[in-house]
Design an enzyme around this catalytic site. Structure first.
Site, PDB file in Angstrom:
ATOM      1  N   GLY A  51      16.854   8.946  -9.345  1.00 26.85           N
ATOM      2  CA  GLY A  51      17.771   9.979 -10.241  1.00 26.85           C
ATOM      3  C   GLY A  51      18.433  10.658  -9.436  1.00 26.85           C
ATOM      4  O   GLY A  51      19.758  10.747  -9.728  1.00 26.85           O
TER       5      GLY A  51
ATOM      6  N   ALA B 130      12.634   5.690 -12.140  1.00 32.11           N
ATOM      7  CA  ALA B 130      11.408   5.031 -12.499  1.00 32.11           C
ATOM      8  C   ALA B 130      10.175   5.748 -12.394  1.00 32.11           C
ATOM      9  O   ALA B 130       9.237   5.671 -13.286  1.00 32.11           O
ATOM     10  CB  ALA B 130      11.199   3.892 -11.534  1.00 32.11           C
TER      11      ALA B 130
ATOM     12  N   CYS C  11       6.920  32.953  -4.157  1.00 32.50           N
ATOM     13  CA  CYS C  11       7.621  33.540  -3.134  1.00 32.50           C
ATOM     14  C   CYS C  11       8.045  32.413  -1.981  1.00 32.50           C
ATOM     15  O   CYS C  11       7.467  31.500  -1.999  1.00 32.50           O
ATOM     16  CB  CYS C  11       6.318  34.230  -2.410  1.00 32.50           C
ATOM     17  SG  CYS C  11       5.199  35.182  -3.353  1.00 32.50           S
TER      18      CYS C  11
END
Ligand code: PLP
Lengths: 122, 397
Positions: free
Chosen positions: B74, B204, B332
């Site tokens: 992606g 995927a 944090c």
């Protein structure tokens, strides 16, 4: 990831609670992450008999509060306030960068106790 | 897949377990050592794996196979869409429209284009439902707007963005439109031809395939420059010898999703409704962030603020004591800074609520009993944390 000291003290903290009649209270807050810790102490003759805490914060800061309480019970206050930086670091074990602020919290707790001692209130 | 081993996994939006079928197809492809781009007998088999995968992905999206280009996932697909379209305008850098809630793999390439190449950007803010407003988008369009990039479903809230309406407006103004559909694919039916967008990214590992493989759908290859130049693979649009094993995994994942998506979708939705009902009935105070209904949000995702707790501590207790994994809105990061969710911030949540927010996402290996055990554990651990923090030092404001 958390080291075993933090896991043990966070997953089953033995010193949480509130005292109706505490001799002393130490309260600290971390402005960045908002962690807040309140410690209450029962003392006699310069010895700490009982220490309990309330905390709102990340896992490591809650563990830190428990570690502090556990380490001061039954101890003379003047020996607690003389702990070295190295000693304090060992109390928490190895920390990730995101957990380092808890060493600062532990240091602050000791400093506040030392300030009480210096002011002659304990 | 031995589902009992992962019944405490509630972080499917981060990544999903590989399905048995996907694993099998990858194992069988491992023997296909030949280079799919060569022209010998061995390479034919590898070539078939790749072309079959392209067909399967195309079918899942309802597009034509030649419009599918494999990438490393992606992140690469998003980088390619943004940099590849904008580099066509490098002599006259213009304006980009995106949302304030995109994944870093969209925000950061856009930031690069602004800082290094002189583009300008408008970030559209969502309302409290978690969706951006189509009217805001219309208002943001300029004569020199060169790209609109908006995600389909948000990874933190699951909220679905008005992509179809945005695509229509983009076309009316002849502005190319990219959609990061990484979180939607495999969770909801998608018809990219009907949607009529120019570029669409998928990955995927968000739908039971392997990590490190994804693709970019490109409607018209003349509209975009390649990101990776070299040996001419993927029609010279994305060079580099193909990762045949990963492509075989993506292929099977796409095939499985195509066949089972309606069933998964229905099952997720019934689990989500059950989880909402259980949480609403529990003796803790919860608030759901963003839309939770079937139309406006993914059926597998809930973003929840639990009053009075620190999500980081809750997630730690869930993991240490229940082997249960969730994701949190704020953590944090070191002594001086804190990382707060940019998505929840853009939706208008205050700092205390963001610190008390968790994301729960489940999937095809989640069972109804796992949902029930999850809520039980969540409620119990919330109560423990509240008891540690009560007595006035820990106001949630
Ligand atoms: C919305 C969205 N876009 C893009 C990505 C990046 O995908 P990949 O992990 O395949 O690079 C992710 C993954 O977290 C995502 O959630």
């Amino acid at each position: 990831m958390y080291n075993q000291i933090i896991i043990d003290n966070f997953s089953n903290p033995q010193h949480t609670g509130n005292l109706e009649l505490a001799d002393y209270e130490i309260e600290i807050g971390n402005p960045v992450c908002g962690d807040r810790i309140k410690i209450q102490l029962l003392t006699h003759d310069n010895f700490i008999d009982k220490a309990v805490f309330k905390a709102w914060g990340c896992a490591t800061s809650i563990a830190t509060a428990n570690i502090f309480c556990d380490s001061v019970c039954g101890q003379p206050i003047n020996s607690i306030t003389q702990r070295s930086a190295e000693h304090l670091a060992q109390m928490l074990g190895e920390l990730e960068p995101s957990q380092h602020h808890c060493l600062h919290i532990l240091t602050q707790l000791h400093e506040k106790l030392a300030a009480l001692l210096k002011a002659g209130v304990v | 897949m031995k589902t009992e081993h992962i019944s405490g996994y509630f972080d499917y939006n981060a990544t999903t377990p590989i399905s048995d079928e996907v694993a099998k197809s990858m194992i069988s492809a491992i023997g296909q050592f030949a280079n799919p781009s060569s022209s010998n007998n061995y390479s034919q088999l590898a070539k078939t794996v790749v072309s079959h995968a392209r067909e399967n992905v195309a079918k899942l999206l309802n597009v034509k196979a030649p419009n599918i280009f494999f990438t490393s996932g992606g992140t690469e697909a998003n980088n390619w869409a943004i940099k590849g379209v904008l580099s066509k305008h490098s002599d006259q850098p213009g304006h980009i429209i995106t949302s304030a809630i995109e994944h870093a793999s969209v925000h950061d390439p856009i930031k690069y284009c602004i800082q290094q190449l002189g583009y300008e950007v408008t970030y559209l803010k969502p309302d409290s439902s978690g969706a951006i407003n189509v009217a805001d988008l219309k208002g943001a369009i300029r004569a020199n707007t060169q790209l609109i990039s908006v995600m389909y479903a948000n990874n933190e809230t699951g909220v679905i963005q008005p992509i179809s309406a945005i695509a229509k407006i983009a076309h009316e103004h002849s502005i190319p439109m990219h959609v990061d559909a990484v979180q939607l694919v495999g969770k909801q039916h998608l018809d990219v031809t009907a949607l009529n967008v120019d570029y669409l990214s998928l990955s995927a590992h968000k739908f039971y395939g392997p990590k490190g493989i994804g693709c970019l759908y490109i409607k018209d290859i003349s509209s975009i420059d390649p990101l990776i130049h070299g040996g001419g693979q993927e029609s010279a649009m994305r060079s580099g010898t193909e990762n045949v094993m990963a492509i075989a995994g993506l292929s099977k994942a796409a095939e499985e999703a195509q066949q089972a998506i309606e069933q998964w979708n229905k099952e997720y939705w019934s689990y989500k409704q059950h989880m909402i009902a259980l949480l609403n009935a529990a003796p803790i105070k919860v608030k759901f962030n963003g839309a939770t209904n079937y139309i406006d949000a993914l059926p597998n995702t809930l973003n929840i603020t639990i009053e009075g707790i620190r999500a980081e501590a809750l997630a730690a207790r869930m993991e240490m004591l229940h082997h249960t994994i969730i994701s949190i809105g704020s953590a944090c990061s070191n002594n001086k800074t804190k990382k707060a969710s940019h998505v929840l911030t853009a939706m208008g949540l205050n700092e205390v609520d963001i610190q008390a927010s968790i994301r729960v996402s489940f999937g095809r290996f989640t069972s109804l009993s796992a949902i029930e055990m999850f809520v039980q554990a969540l409620v119990a651990e919330t109560q423990v944390l509240l008891s540690i923090s009560e007595s006035g030092i820990c106001k949630s404001n």
